[in-house]
Write a protein that holds these residues in place. Structure first.
Motif, short mmCIF file in Angstrom:
data_model
loop_
_atom_site.label_atom_id
_atom_site.label_comp_id
_atom_site.label_asym_id
_atom_site.label_seq_id
_atom_site.Cartn_x
_atom_site.Cartn_y
_atom_site.Cartn_z
N VAL A 69 -46.69 1.89 83.32
CA VAL A 69 -45.68 0.89 82.98
C VAL A 69 -45.21 1.07 81.53
CG1 VAL A 69 -45.29 -1.58 82.66
CG2 VAL A 69 -46.56 -0.78 84.63
N ILE A 70 -46.15 1.31 80.64
CA ILE A 70 -45.82 1.49 79.23
C ILE A 70 -45.08 2.81 79.03
CG2 ILE A 70 -46.79 1.83 76.92
CD1 ILE A 70 -49.00 -0.16 77.78
N ARG A 71 -45.55 3.89 79.67
CA ARG A 71 -44.87 5.18 79.55
C ARG A 71 -43.44 5.11 80.08
NH1 ARG A 71 -49.73 7.00 81.89
NH2 ARG A 71 -48.60 7.66 83.75
N ASN A 72 -43.24 4.45 81.19
CA ASN A 72 -41.89 4.31 81.75
C ASN A 72 -41.00 3.45 80.87
OD1 ASN A 72 -42.47 5.92 83.94
ND2 ASN A 72 -43.11 4.20 85.23
N ARG A 73 -41.57 2.42 80.27
CA ARG A 73 -40.79 1.57 79.36
C ARG A 73 -40.30 2.38 78.15
NH1 ARG A 73 -44.21 -3.08 78.37
NH2 ARG A 73 -43.56 -3.69 80.44
N LEU A 74 -41.19 3.21 77.61
CA LEU A 74 -40.80 4.07 76.49
C LEU A 74 -39.73 5.07 76.91
CD1 LEU A 74 -44.31 4.79 74.93
CD2 LEU A 74 -42.47 3.45 73.92
N ARG A 75 -39.87 5.64 78.08
CA ARG A 75 -38.89 6.61 78.59
C ARG A 75 -37.53 5.96 78.76
NH1 ARG A 75 -41.65 8.24 82.63
NH2 ARG A 75 -42.54 10.03 81.58
N ARG A 76 -37.50 4.78 79.35
CA ARG A 76 -36.22 4.07 79.54
C ARG A 76 -35.58 3.71 78.20
NH1 ARG A 76 -39.15 1.45 83.67
NH2 ARG A 76 -39.45 -0.34 82.30
N LEU A 77 -36.40 3.31 77.25
CA LEU A 77 -35.90 2.96 75.92
C LEU A 77 -35.21 4.16 75.27
CD1 LEU A 77 -36.00 0.87 73.47
CD2 LEU A 77 -38.02 2.17 72.77
N ILE A 78 -35.85 5.31 75.31
CA ILE A 78 -35.27 6.50 74.68
C ILE A 78 -34.08 7.01 75.47
CG2 ILE A 78 -35.76 8.87 73.99
CD1 ILE A 78 -38.59 7.92 73.31
N HIS A 79 -34.14 6.97 76.79
CA HIS A 79 -32.97 7.38 77.61
C HIS A 79 -31.75 6.55 77.25
CE1 HIS A 79 -34.62 9.69 81.33
NE2 HIS A 79 -35.02 10.22 80.20
N GLN A 80 -31.92 5.26 77.17
CA GLN A 80 -30.79 4.37 76.85
C GLN A 80 -30.25 4.69 75.46
OE1 GLN A 80 -29.16 2.26 78.74
NE2 GLN A 80 -27.78 1.74 77.08
N HIS A 81 -31.13 4.92 74.52
CA HIS A 81 -30.72 5.24 73.16
C HIS A 81 -29.93 6.55 73.13
CE1 HIS A 81 -30.86 4.94 68.83
NE2 HIS A 81 -31.32 6.17 68.76
N LEU A 82 -30.42 7.56 73.84
CA LEU A 82 -29.72 8.84 73.88
C LEU A 82 -28.36 8.72 74.55
CD1 LEU A 82 -32.64 11.25 74.78
CD2 LEU A 82 -31.51 10.99 72.58
N ARG A 83 -28.30 7.91 75.59
CA ARG A 83 -27.03 7.70 76.28
C ARG A 83 -25.99 7.13 75.33
NH1 ARG A 83 -28.59 4.19 79.70
NH2 ARG A 83 -29.29 5.67 81.25
N GLU A 84 -26.41 6.15 74.53
CA GLU A 84 -25.48 5.52 73.59
C GLU A 84 -25.09 6.46 72.46
OE1 GLU A 84 -27.70 2.12 72.34
OE2 GLU A 84 -27.43 1.08 74.25
N LYS A 85 -26.03 7.28 71.99
CA LYS A 85 -25.77 8.14 70.84
C LYS A 85 -25.04 9.43 71.19
CE LYS A 85 -27.71 5.93 67.42
NZ LYS A 85 -27.10 5.66 66.14
N LEU A 86 -25.40 10.05 72.32
CA LEU A 86 -24.95 11.41 72.58
C LEU A 86 -23.86 11.56 73.64
CD1 LEU A 86 -28.34 13.32 72.57
CD2 LEU A 86 -26.73 13.03 70.70
N TYR A 87 -23.77 10.63 74.56
CA TYR A 87 -22.83 10.85 75.66
C TYR A 87 -21.40 10.91 75.14
CZ TYR A 87 -20.81 10.82 80.27
OH TYR A 87 -20.12 11.18 81.39
N GLY A 88 -20.74 11.99 75.44
CA GLY A 88 -19.34 12.17 75.04
C GLY A 88 -19.15 12.81 73.68
N VAL A 89 -20.25 13.08 72.93
CA VAL A 89 -20.12 13.75 71.64
C VAL A 89 -19.76 15.20 71.90
CG1 VAL A 89 -21.33 14.45 69.54
CG2 VAL A 89 -21.78 12.22 70.54
N SER A 90 -18.68 15.66 71.30
CA SER A 90 -18.21 17.02 71.58
C SER A 90 -19.07 18.05 70.84
CB SER A 90 -16.75 17.16 71.15
OG SER A 90 -16.64 16.93 69.78
N GLY A 91 -19.10 19.25 71.40
CA GLY A 91 -19.82 20.35 70.77
C GLY A 91 -21.29 20.45 71.12
#
Length: 128
Positions: A69-91
């Motif tokens: 449960v804790i490992r999955n929570r951490l994974r979801r947290l980082i996935h969401q953060h990466l989605r917000e930061k990187l999705y659509g960034v060119s290059g």
């Protein structure tokens, strides 16, 4: 919400390539491996697919926490953060990234982990 398929890195050959050839960037709780994407590791159907951003994966071992449960929570947290930061960034479409959490990361606050993640993205050249 899961990462768009274009951001997910899959297949053991991709991971083997990241572990062997990837450049490493360290923070106290996270290790980032980055490598140039290679089309020979894609599945056939993925070759037709034009990725708009980099492909990312997150590895969290049971040393971080014995509780899934804790490992999955951490994974979801980082996935969401990466989605917000990187999705659509060119290059970034020619890069693969693997985030590995170190055992002490379970004791950190989520804000601290995300700050470390941002510092790693800056070091690796993912963010301006």
């Amino acid at each position: 919400m899961v990462l768009p398929k274009s951001m997910r890195l899959q297949g053991h050959r991709c991971f083997d390539h990241l572990y062997k050839e990837g450049l490493r960037y360290h923070e106290p709780s996270i290790l980032l491996r980055v490598v140039k994407a290679e089309s020979k590791f894609y599945k056939r159907k993925d070759l037709k697919f034009e990725s708009k951003t980099c492909r990312c994966a997150i590895a969290i071992s049971s040393k971080v926490s014995k509780k899934a449960v804790i490992r999955n929570r951490l994974r979801r947290l980082i996935h969401q953060h990466l989605r917000e930061k990187l999705y659509g960034v060119s290059g970034l479409s020619n890069k693969w990234a693997l985030f590995s959490l170190k055992p002490q990361s379970s004791s950190k606050e989520p804000k601290q982990l995300l700050k470390e993640c941002d510092r790693l993205l800056l070091k690796a050249g993912f963010l301006p």
